[in-house]
Design a protein around this motif. Structure first.
Motif, short mmCIF file in Angstrom:
data_model
loop_
_atom_site.label_atom_id
_atom_site.label_comp_id
_atom_site.label_asym_id
_atom_site.label_seq_id
_atom_site.Cartn_x
_atom_site.Cartn_y
_atom_site.Cartn_z
N TYR A 1 73.95 -16.28 71.57
CA TYR A 1 74.88 -15.93 72.64
C TYR A 1 75.03 -14.41 72.82
CZ TYR A 1 76.47 -20.80 73.01
OH TYR A 1 76.54 -22.15 73.21
N GLY A 2 74.22 -13.64 72.12
CA GLY A 2 74.27 -12.18 72.30
C GLY A 2 75.63 -11.60 71.94
N GLN A 3 76.18 -12.03 70.79
CA GLN A 3 77.54 -11.62 70.43
C GLN A 3 77.58 -10.32 69.64
OE1 GLN A 3 78.82 -15.33 68.63
NE2 GLN A 3 79.63 -16.07 70.59
N ASN A 4 77.98 -9.25 70.31
CA ASN A 4 78.22 -7.95 69.67
C ASN A 4 79.56 -7.47 70.20
OD1 ASN A 4 75.00 -8.02 70.38
ND2 ASN A 4 75.39 -7.18 68.36
N PHE A 5 80.57 -7.55 69.35
CA PHE A 5 81.93 -7.30 69.81
C PHE A 5 82.28 -5.81 69.69
CE2 PHE A 5 83.22 -11.88 68.39
CZ PHE A 5 82.45 -12.40 69.42
N LEU A 6 83.02 -5.30 70.66
CA LEU A 6 83.41 -3.89 70.65
C LEU A 6 84.52 -3.63 69.63
CD1 LEU A 6 83.26 -3.10 74.45
CD2 LEU A 6 82.15 -1.76 72.64
N GLU B 1 85.94 -11.07 83.98
CA GLU B 1 85.23 -10.64 82.78
C GLU B 1 84.27 -11.74 82.35
OE1 GLU B 1 87.39 -10.12 79.07
OE2 GLU B 1 85.69 -9.10 78.17
N GLY C 1 82.14 -13.21 79.34
CA GLY C 1 81.99 -13.16 77.89
C GLY C 1 83.07 -12.35 77.20
N PRO C 2 84.30 -12.89 77.12
CA PRO C 2 85.40 -12.13 76.50
C PRO C 2 85.32 -12.04 74.97
CG PRO C 2 86.17 -14.30 77.21
CD PRO C 2 84.78 -14.15 77.74
N GLY C 3 84.47 -12.85 74.32
CA GLY C 3 84.39 -12.79 72.85
C GLY C 3 85.71 -13.20 72.24
N GLU D 1 83.94 -17.74 79.16
CA GLU D 1 83.32 -17.71 77.83
C GLU D 1 82.62 -19.04 77.54
OE1 GLU D 1 82.87 -15.33 75.22
OE2 GLU D 1 81.69 -17.06 74.58
N ILE D 2 81.40 -18.95 77.02
CA ILE D 2 80.60 -20.16 76.76
C ILE D 2 80.86 -20.77 75.38
CG2 ILE D 2 78.59 -18.98 75.73
CD1 ILE D 2 76.78 -20.83 77.40
N ASP E 1 79.53 -21.90 80.87
CA ASP E 1 78.40 -20.99 81.00
C ASP E 1 78.57 -20.27 82.34
OD1 ASP E 1 75.96 -19.86 81.64
OD2 ASP E 1 74.78 -21.58 81.00
N VAL E 2 78.61 -18.96 82.34
CA VAL E 2 78.89 -18.23 83.58
C VAL E 2 77.85 -18.55 84.68
CG1 VAL E 2 77.62 -16.10 82.99
CG2 VAL E 2 79.58 -15.99 84.52
N ASN F 1 81.22 -6.57 78.87
CA ASN F 1 80.22 -6.18 77.88
C ASN F 1 79.28 -7.38 77.85
OD1 ASN F 1 78.79 -5.53 75.57
ND2 ASN F 1 80.51 -5.91 74.16
N TYR G 1 70.95 -11.10 76.41
CA TYR G 1 69.82 -12.01 76.65
C TYR G 1 69.81 -12.54 78.10
CZ TYR G 1 72.84 -16.17 76.41
OH TYR G 1 73.80 -17.11 76.67
N1 SAM Z 1 83.72 -8.90 75.53
C1 SAM Z 1 83.57 -9.00 74.08
C2 SAM Z 1 83.60 -7.61 73.49
O1 SAM Z 1 83.28 -6.68 74.23
O2 SAM Z 1 83.89 -7.48 72.32
C3 SAM Z 1 82.29 -9.76 73.70
C4 SAM Z 1 81.00 -9.27 74.33
S1 SAM Z 1 79.57 -10.02 73.66
C5 SAM Z 1 78.36 -8.75 73.94
C6 SAM Z 1 79.04 -11.20 74.87
C7 SAM Z 1 79.94 -12.42 75.05
O3 SAM Z 1 79.38 -13.27 76.06
C8 SAM Z 1 80.09 -13.31 73.82
O4 SAM Z 1 81.44 -13.64 73.65
C9 SAM Z 1 79.27 -14.56 74.14
O5 SAM Z 1 79.72 -15.72 73.48
C10 SAM Z 1 79.47 -14.63 75.65
N2 SAM Z 1 78.41 -15.36 76.37
C11 SAM Z 1 77.09 -15.46 76.05
N3 SAM Z 1 76.43 -16.19 76.96
C12 SAM Z 1 77.35 -16.57 77.89
C13 SAM Z 1 77.27 -17.37 79.08
N4 SAM Z 1 76.12 -17.90 79.49
N5 SAM Z 1 78.41 -17.58 79.77
C14 SAM Z 1 79.60 -17.04 79.36
N6 SAM Z 1 79.72 -16.28 78.25
C15 SAM Z 1 78.62 -16.05 77.53
#
Ligand code: SAM
Length: 285
Positions: A25-30, A53, A55-57, A76-77, A101-102, A125, A129
């Motif tokens: 899910y490309g999770q890199n939190f700020l 927003e 992907g709020p994480g 958020e997925i 899924d967005v 953010n 992927y």
């Molecule tokens: N906003 C947070 C922050 O800045 O700390 C998290 C950013 S992180 C780079 C990307 C976020 O997008 C994760 O929470 C991930 O689970 C979510 N994500 C990934 N694929 C997604 C999708 N297809 N639809 C919605 N959210 C998604």
């Protein structure tokens, strides 16, 4: 007040919920409050705005957005993040979390429903992927937006801004520059994220050009021409376009159009400006 955006509080939330990062899910939190403030500044968020927003994480950027916007809708997925978001965003009555899924959400309908069709601001953010599919969805599906302020891989921000002749120039550059005015606002080090990504990041703001776009008779055909030109990047434009199955033009039509434009018949697509692609599309159309 926002309390996330530093390593200590982020780790505390992650531990409380036993959260494990999912690479898919490309999770890199700020984890840097200055960067978070700078992103919201770059987006120019005010109390008049509805912010989407993606992907709020755990809700870090969401907290900063909720402090400044009228309303925030976050998509958020990841199932495991939903209970965490309920907790970290419980103090904000102007935030709605959509668990989906967005790419499966009708974002135009969402903006129309939540903001009465007025332009929204997108701030995110992004998960790296699927950066390009998300940006293309926002640009091409008629989502009413004023600006998109997004964290992306530095290399992708470079592609969005690049022009003819550069190796980074391609279909993404042209789509972004057709619909918007791109401007890089911040460079962000991997140290500002948990876990650290392997690449540098940039925050880029794409401001909607609205009525100020390059003129073309058939927008949909313009993008078929552009995709065909860059799908076969090493070929001459005349060959690339006449080989494309979704464009019914033969090589002579393309050569005639290029000559009318004062261009060589052996030219490649990668050196044409957006205006030239638009004129070529009109001549072929
Ligand atoms: N906003 C947070 C922050 O800045 O700390 C998290 C950013 S992180 C780079 C990307 C976020 O997008 C994760 O929470 C991930 O689970 C979510 N994500 C990934 N694929 C997604 C999708 N297809 N639809 C919605 N959210 C998604």
């Amino acid at each position: 007040m926002a309390y996330l955006g530093n390593p200590t509080n982020t780790v505390a939330v992650l531990n409380t919920y036993g959260f494990r990062f999912q690479k898919k899910y490309g999770q890199n939190f700020l984890i840097d409050s200055n960067i978070l403030e700078n992103i919201v500044d770059a987006a120019g968020v005010t109390k008049d705005d509805m912010v989407l927003e993606i992907g709020p994480g755990i809700g870090t950027l969401t907290q900063y957005l909720a402090e400044r916007a009228r309303q925030v809708v976050a998509v958020e997925i990841d199932d495991n993040l939903i209970p965490i978001l309920q907790h970290t965003l419980s103090e904000y009555d102007n935030v709605t979390v959509i668990h989906n899924d967005v790419l499966k959400v009708d974002l135009k309908a969402l903006a129309d429903e939540k903001n009465g069709g007025k332009p929204i601001k997108v701030v995110a953010n992004l998960p790296y992927y699927i950066t390009t599919p998300i940006i293309m969805e926002l640009l091409e599906k008629g989502v009413p937006f004023e600006s998109l302020t997004v964290m992306v891989q530095k290399e992708v921000a470079d592609r969005m801004q690049s022009g003819p002749g550069s190796k980074d120039y391609g279909a993404l550059s042209l789509a972004v520059q057709y619909y918007t005015e791109p401007c890089v606002k911040l460079e962000v080090s991997p140290n500002c994220f948990m876990p650290r990504p392997n690449v540098g990041s940039s925050v880029i703001r794409l401001t909607n050009k609205k009525d100020n776009r390059v003129s073309v008779k058939n927008e949909e055909m313009l993008f078929r021409v552009i995709r065909a030109a860059f799908n076969q990047r090493r070929k001459t434009l005349a060959n690339a376009l006449s080989n494309a199955s979704n464009l019914s033009c033969n090589r002579n039509d393309v050569v005639d159009a290029l000559l009318k434009m004062g261009l060589s018949e052996s030219i490649r697509g990668e050196v044409l400006t957006l205006e030239q692609f638009a004129l070529l599309t009109d001549l072929l159309g």
